[in-house]
Each structure stands twice: as C-alpha cells, then as structure tokens.
Design a protein around this motif. Structure first.
Motif, PDB file in Angstrom:
ATOM      1  N   THR A   1       0.605  -1.426  -0.237  1.00 19.14           N
ATOM      2  CA  THR A   1      -0.265  -0.004   0.138  1.00 19.14           C
ATOM      3  C   THR A   1       1.076   1.256  -0.058  1.00 19.14           C
ATOM      4  O   THR A   1       0.314   2.461  -0.745  1.00 19.14           O
ATOM      5  CB  THR A   1      -1.177  -0.070   1.146  1.00 19.14           C
ATOM      6  OG1 THR A   1      -1.419  -1.505   0.861  1.00 19.14           O
ATOM      7  CG2 THR A   1      -2.305   1.082   0.966  1.00 19.14           C
ATOM      8  N   VAL A   2       2.176   1.333   1.050  1.00 20.09           N
ATOM      9  CA  VAL A   2       2.546   2.439   0.919  1.00 20.09           C
ATOM     10  C   VAL A   2       3.714   3.112  -0.578  1.00 20.09           C
ATOM     11  O   VAL A   2       3.739   3.356  -1.317  1.00 20.09           O
ATOM     12  CB  VAL A   2       3.671   1.815   1.859  1.00 20.09           C
ATOM     13  CG1 VAL A   2       4.645   3.481   1.949  1.00 20.09           C
ATOM     14  CG2 VAL A   2       3.228   2.209   3.134  1.00 20.09           C
ATOM     15  N   LEU A   3       3.764   1.562  -1.355  1.00 20.91           N
ATOM     16  CA  LEU A   3       4.728   1.298  -2.201  1.00 20.91           C
ATOM     17  C   LEU A   3       3.665   2.597  -3.288  1.00 20.91           C
ATOM     18  O   LEU A   3       3.892   2.902  -3.889  1.00 20.91           O
ATOM     19  CB  LEU A   3       4.787   0.124  -2.871  1.00 20.91           C
ATOM     20  CG  LEU A   3       5.438   0.349  -4.104  1.00 20.91           C
ATOM     21  CD1 LEU A   3       7.383   0.834  -3.669  1.00 20.91           C
ATOM     22  CD2 LEU A   3       5.980  -1.168  -4.268  1.00 20.91           C
ATOM     23  N   VAL A   4       2.399   2.101  -3.400  1.00 28.11           N
ATOM     24  CA  VAL A   4       1.356   2.096  -4.051  1.00 28.11           C
ATOM     25  C   VAL A   4       1.492   3.993  -4.352  1.00 28.11           C
ATOM     26  O   VAL A   4       1.463   4.378  -4.907  1.00 28.11           O
ATOM     27  CB  VAL A   4       0.316   2.017  -4.305  1.00 28.11           C
ATOM     28  CG1 VAL A   4      -0.825   2.399  -5.180  1.00 28.11           C
ATOM     29  CG2 VAL A   4       0.692   0.312  -4.504  1.00 28.11           C
ATOM     30  N   LYS A   5       0.564   3.747  -2.581  1.00 27.69           N
ATOM     31  CA  LYS A   5       1.051   5.315  -2.513  1.00 27.69           C
ATOM     32  C   LYS A   5       2.203   6.442  -3.000  1.00 27.69           C
ATOM     33  O   LYS A   5       2.196   7.095  -3.259  1.00 27.69           O
ATOM     34  CB  LYS A   5       0.998   6.081  -0.422  1.00 27.69           C
ATOM     35  CG  LYS A   5      -0.735   5.195  -0.644  1.00 27.69           C
ATOM     36  CD  LYS A   5      -1.254   5.808   0.541  1.00 27.69           C
ATOM     37  CE  LYS A   5      -1.500   7.965   0.652  1.00 27.69           C
ATOM     38  NZ  LYS A   5      -2.521   8.318   0.630  1.00 27.69           N
ATOM     39  N   CYS A   6       3.282   5.802  -2.675  1.00 31.21           N
ATOM     40  CA  CYS A   6       4.773   6.769  -3.165  1.00 31.21           C
ATOM     41  C   CYS A   6       5.014   6.448  -4.616  1.00 31.21           C
ATOM     42  O   CYS A   6       4.685   7.629  -5.664  1.00 31.21           O
ATOM     43  CB  CYS A   6       6.048   5.539  -2.541  1.00 31.21           C
ATOM     44  SG  CYS A   6       6.215   5.515  -1.107  1.00 31.21           S
TER      45      CYS A   6
END
Lengths: 57, 213, 252, 219
Positions: free
Chosen positions: D90-95
């Motif tokens: 999820t964090v990767l996608v937000k980044c």
C-alpha cells in the motif's frame, strides 16, 4: 540565411498552445453545461430561475 | 463466527486505562460500551480493531474460512469519516468498495442501494465536502454497507445525527445483527437494541473490571 | 426598476444571467472576426519579404510581439478587475480576473517560447537574463502563482479577494522588477528586440504585425468571455450542488 | 491497488492538490538563482546541473509531509491499516502515485530550466535522465519521514529536516552523473548505475520503514 526550422517550430508551438487553450476553454464549457443539465434534470433549480433567456445561454 | 477478547489491557500515554477486559461474541450479538468521557471506550475499540497494540491480552477471531486476524473481519467507523471531501460520494464509496473488497463475495450492496438505505439516495454525485455534517456521517455509514464485514466497530455512530437518521441507523444495525453480524459500539445514547449486552467502562482503574454479565 | 437609467444599466451588467445571454450572443461574432483576422494576418506574415538583417526570422516576430503585448494587456485587464473586486465587490470582476489568469499564462508562454526560438539563431543562445526577458519570465511565474492560489481555495469569493490583492501588489511590483533588473544587468545591448516606436520598423513589417496584434487581441477577448462564462457556470453548479445537498436532508 | 493509485492521482489534480505547486516552486527556486549569482551565462551553465538538482530536491520534499497526513486527518489511514493487503505494498503504491503526481512534472520541467541555465543539450538530457532515475528515491526516503512525522502538528518542516540528510547520496550521484555526461574524462555510467541502485534499494527499504512507522505510530 534561412531559419525555416526555427520559424516552423515557433509557429507550431504557438499554434499548439493556442489550440490547447481553446480546447480547454471549450471542454470546460461543455462539462459545466452538462453538469448544469444533469442538476436541472434531477430536479434542482436555482432560486431565481425565472427568465427563459437563462436557459438559452 | 466468534470474536473473543481475553484479558485486554491498554494504556493511553503512561496511564493504564483499563485492564482485564474479556468478552465473547457470537453471530448476532451486540456489545455496547458505555461510560463517561475518557473511560477508554474509544481505546478499547481501537485495540479490538488492531489499530492500537494491547498492553496485555489478545483478540481472536474465528470465522468460516477467514484468517485469524480480527481486524480483517471488522469495519471500523471512528470519529472521522474516512471520506475525501474533494471526491464525490460515489467515487469515495466505490474506492472503499474496491479497496476493502468483499470478504464474503457479493454480500456488499451496490453504491446506489447503500445511499438509498441511509436515506440519501440521489445525491451520490455530489462532492463529499458539500454535504452537511450529518449527511457526511450517513454516507460514512453507507461505507459499511458497500463492503461486507461480519463485525462492525462503531465509535459514537450517532454523533451529529437527527432523530430520523438515528432510526435509520438502528434499523440498519438490526438488519446487520439479524443477518448474523456482530456489533461493538461505544455510545452515549441508547441504540434501541433489545438484545444488546452492555459493558460499562469505569476508566482509570488499576483493579480488574467487571466484564460481561 | 425605479432607479435612474445609469444605475439600471450598471445592475444589468452586474447580473450574471444578463452577462451570460450577452456573452452568448457576442461570442460567435467575436470568434468569426478572430478567425478572419488570423487568416489575413497569417497570409500577410508569410508573404512579406525577409528583413536584410534578421533574415526570415522576422516572421517569428509576427507571433512573438502580439503574444508579448497580450501578456501585459491581460495583466492590466486583471488588475482592473481586481480593483473592481476590491472596490465595488462586483461579482463579474471576480470572475473576470480568475478567468484571465490561465489565458495570460498561455500567452506569456507563447511569448517566451517564440522569443527563445528567435534568440537561438540570432543570439546563439536560447535564453539570456536580460531585463525584458527576465521580467516577462517573472510575469509568467506570477500568473502561475495566481492560478495555484485560485485552485487552492474552495470559497470562490474569498479566493477572488485574496488573488485581487496579489494581482494589485504584482502590478506595482512589475515596474520595480523591470527597472531593478535593468540596473542589475547592464551587459545587454539595448534594442535587440524589435520596437514598434520610431522609424526603425518598415511598414512592410508593420502591417502584418499590427494585423496579428489585433487578431491576438480579439482571440484574447473571445477566450476571456468564454472562460468567464465557464466560471459563472462553474459557480452555479457549485451553488446548485450545495442546494441539492440541503434539499436531500429536508426532503424524502 | 490500482484503485488506490487512481484515487491518489485524482486527489492530486483536484482543487487543493499539490501537483501544480511543486512544479511552480521548482521553477521559482531555479529562476531566482541567476539573480543571486548574476547573469553570467558561463557561470550559470557550469553550475546549472547542480542548481536544477537542488531545486528538484527541495520541491520533491515540499508535498511529502501530506503523503500520510491527509489520510490520517480524515481517518482513512485507520481503514488502510486494517486491511489484509500488505501495508508495504500500500505504501509503495502511495509513493508511486505521489511520484507520478509531484516528481514526474519536475522531471518534465527540468529541460526548460536547463535552457534558462544556458546548459548544453547533452547536459540538459543528462539532468533530465538522472532526475527521472533519482527522484523516486527521494519519494521513497521521504515516505519514511512522512510516516514518522504523520501525527505531528508541524510535521512539514520536520519531514524536510529528517529527510534531507538521507537524500544526500542521491544528490551526490545525480549531480556527478550529470557532470560526467558533459565533462570528458569522467565516465557517465558508474555514477548513473549507482544512482539507479540507490533508487532500487530505497524502493524496498523506504516502504518497509514507512509501514513500520505507521504501524507503531497509531494513536
């Protein structure tokens, strides 16, 4: 001493920017009118609805 | 389906808020947390939802074919609505529907149906920020309907609502319970549920608290 | 309708509905006129002879100079509208300067791009930090800043008042920038850029230049009217949506 | 996950989104440099790559503090934390969404600013390329800072202070690769490859660290 490339490019860029600008203004107007029509369709009218000119514009 | 908590304790900062809280809920059960401000109702809900680490004890979930992490079986509706004011209501709801996913396939209702159920059908195309506080709350509640979760964890669900909306909410909660769902709610007002168990939180206590019954 | 004629006229203009119907009637004519002017201007600018000094590149000037002229006129229009916003609190003035900002940015961008394309063959570099270029670039940044400010706020009338303040401060600031930059950079030879005043320019170039300038000006006014109309519609959509939200609470 | 990406991109271009402001800040920072050092074109073309890189670095940090803060303020972060999707993903996608909305425009604007700095065509290309490869690393490092400072009231300044020291290697290799492309003796590839390696390294470490910080920063 001709600089056809630069002239063509500068006219091209200007035409592109103007075209984008016109397209944006045009599209924006279309979208707003569509939203208004949708709202109108779902039965919401302005408080001061009144004149038929309003709808024509 | 069982949601079981054993000997839960949690801190807020340095202070122990509560300790040794246990409960055991099956399908159709509701547990209402009551108590004065600061007694740790919200904290308990967040611990059960897996958002705060428990000082002691554990929460377990056993459902049909689901993993044992309790938080995945839960819907959490906190004080904040978790909706973006810049996006329309239906964009918000469809995002959560897709992002949360339906654990039991197909049991979440469609967006139009959900907004209809909370009594606000027909304005899903509006940006969320245009709605009043009460309407925003109702749309946030619609989020619980679009993606199915067996456990609902509600923190002050009735805040900012008028009487008719409260009625709607109670109906929806009843329906959820009758369909075999679980409810865990913190509230000041009575929810109007006849078969609910109540857990009274006294707060700031070092001594073990009376749990259920 | 008991007021004097002047006041009636004024309130008529103040009425966005009236403005919309007026704009709806004017816009097709303006657009047609703009098109004709551009046809003539472009024809003239490609049939005239090249300059002995600048060669064919003088043709770039037929776009560059009108765009640069518009970039400044647009700011003046915005500044006048800003006064309208702050002094008379005229709703159309809010709409006017908000609608003009993207247009100004676009014309300034054209002026910068064509100037750069002229500078490469003539000066051997895309960009120099001379007084005129630099202040036009600062103007461009200010347009973009105003657009960003307008976008950042929800409440349109508050956004309009705040950006009006910024526009007026910027209007005062632009001459200061221009003069300070001239002092800052004295390396640059003066009058590299074609000037309209004085006999330095041949009528042969002046005519297409003027036609193009008029064409660009009409283009600006057409687009400005259209953009203002869009903005009024946008506000109506917002108002009606808020009303829809209120009605949904009361009804059903 | 695609829905999250689409939602974040939508939010960044809607009213109040930061996508435009980042580019504007970038242009302004780079544009004021000549006023400070004087309009000497030779000097400007010499320091150009470094200036463009520093400008990009600063503007990449600008919107980073909002990466998780907006989610936390409206309560979305709670729901995201509860999901079964791996939080790292999820964090990767937000980044990724943040990079597309905020850093990609910087990369696209950098050639323009290169022209203002009187840089040669090769140098402009090199700077744009190194920015394209290096700026994701800035986002990934920044995500850790944003996650750590998520609950703090004046988190924005703190994020910059926390992240800038960590971003130094990216700056070093980005700028040295850009210079290597113009100046003959130094080879271009080694610093460029190191830059790519740094980006890939932080693509793993950044989301991991940010996810860890978010899990522990709950309140």
């Amino acid at each position: 001493m001709s600089h056809g490339f630069y002239i063509a490019l500068s006219y091209g860029i200007s035409a592109l920017i103007v075209a984008l600008l016109i397209a944006w203004v045009w599209w924006d107007g279309r979208a707003r009118r569509r939203e208004l029509a949708e709202l109108e369709g779902s039965g919401i009218r302005r408080r001061s609805t009144a004149t038929p000119k309003d709808n024509a514009a | 389906m069982r949601l079981k908590a054993e000997g839960l304790a949690a801190r807020r900062g340095e202070d122990l808020l509560f300790s040794d809280i246990s409960f055991d809920l099956g399908g159709g059960d509701a547990l209402i947390l009551t108590g004065h401000n600061g007694s740790g109702k919200s904290t308990l809900l967040r611990v059960v939802a897996g958002l705060l680490p428990a000082e002691a004890g554990r929460v377990t979930w056993s459902g049909p074919g689901e993993s044992s992490r309790a938080s995945e079986a839960c819907h959490y509706l906190g004080h904040r609505n978790a909706m973006k004011p810049e996006m329309t209501v239906s964009e918000n709801l469809s995002f959560w529907k897709t992002f949360l996913g339906d654990t039991a396939r197909g049991r979440g209702v469609s967006i139009a149906e959900a907004t209809e159920l909370v009594g606000l059908g027909g304005i899903a195309h509006l940006p969320f920020g245009y709605l009043s506080a009460g309407q925003q709350r109702r749309m946030a509640f619609a989020k619980l309907l679009v993606a199915y979760r067996p456990v609902w964890i509600l923190d002050e669900p009735m805040a900012a609502l008028d009487a008719r909306a409260e009625e709607t909410f109670t109906d929806l909660i009843q329906r959820h319970l009758q369909a075999g769902g679980l409810l865990l709610a913190a509230t000041h007002q009575p929810l109007g549920l006849d078969n609910a168990q109540e857990l009274r939180m006294k707060g700031f206590s070092a001594f073990p608290q009376d749990a259920l019954q | 309708m008991t007021e004097s004629l002047a006041i009636t006229r004024f309130s008529d203009l103040a009425n966005p509905t009236r403005f919309l119907s007026l704009a709806g009637r004017i816009i097709p004519w303006l657009a047609g006129l703009t098109l004709c002017l551009f046809a003539i201007g472009l024809y003239l600018s490609f049939t005239t002879e090249g300059d002995y000094q600048q060669g064919e590149t003088v043709r770039i000037m037929y776009v560059h100079v009108p765009a640069a002229w518009l970039s400044m006129m647009c700011y003046t229009v915005m500044a006048l509208s800003a006064i309208g916003t702050l002094v008379w609190r005229h709703p159309l003035a809010d709409v006017s300067h908000k609608a003009a900002a993207p247009l100004g940015a676009a014309f300034t961008l054209i002026a910068l791009a064509t100037g750069s394309l002229w500078g490469k063959p003539m000066w051997g570099t895309w960009w120099v930090w001379d007084a005129r270029l630099t202040s036009v670039f600062v103007l461009f940044l200010m347009y973009l800043g105003l657009i960003a400010l307008n976008r950042a706020m929800d409440d349109p009338s508050k956004a309009a008042r705040l950006s009006a303040v910024l526009i007026l401060v910027g209007f005062v600031n632009i001459p200061i920038i221009k003069f300070s930059v001239e002092w800052w950079n004295t390396l640059h030879q003066p009058a590299s850029v074609v000037r309209l005043d004085g006999p330095t320019i041949d009528p042969e170039f002046l005519i297409p230049l003027l036609v193009m300038a008029v064409a660009f000006t009409f283009l600006f006014f057409t687009l400005h009217l259209m953009a203002m109309r869009n903005e009024i519609w946008r506000r109506r959509v917002g108002a009606q949506r808020r009303m829809a939200a209120r009605m949904a609470g009361r009804g059903t | 996950m695609m829905t999250l990406l689409v939602r974040d991109l939508k939010l960044s271009v809607r009213a109040g989104g930061g996508a435009l402001i980042g580019v504007l800040f970038f242009m302004t920072v780079v544009a004021v440099i000549p006023f400070g050092v004087g309009p000497d074109l030779n000097l400007l073309s010499r320091i150009g790559p470094a200036i463009v890189w520093i400008g990009a670095l600063l503007s990449a940090l600008l919107g980073l503090d909002r990466l998780f803060q907006t989610e936390r303020e409206d309560g979305s972060l709670d729901l995201i934390l509860m999901q079964e999707h791996p939080l790292v993903l999820t964090v990767l996608v937000k980044c990724l969404a943040h990079w597309i909305a905020n850093c990609l425009p910087l990369v696209i604007a950098s050639p323009l600013l290169g022209l203002f700095m009187n840089m040669s065509e090769v140098a402009i290309g090199a700077v744009a390329l190194t920015l394209l490869v290096g700026s994701p690393a800035l986002t990934f490092i920044g995500a850790v800072g944003a996650a750590v400072a998520v609950a703090l009231p004046r988190g924005g300044l703190l994020v910059s202070i926390l992240v800038l020291p960590l971003a130094i290697p990216v700056l070093i290799f980005g700028v040295s690769a850009s210079y290597a492309a113009v100046e003959d003796p130094a080879p271009f590839m080694p610093p460029f490859l190191i830059l790519s390696a740094i980006t890939l390294f932080f693509a793993v470490l950044g989301p991991l660290g940010a996810a860890l910080a978010l899990r522990n920063g709950g309140d």
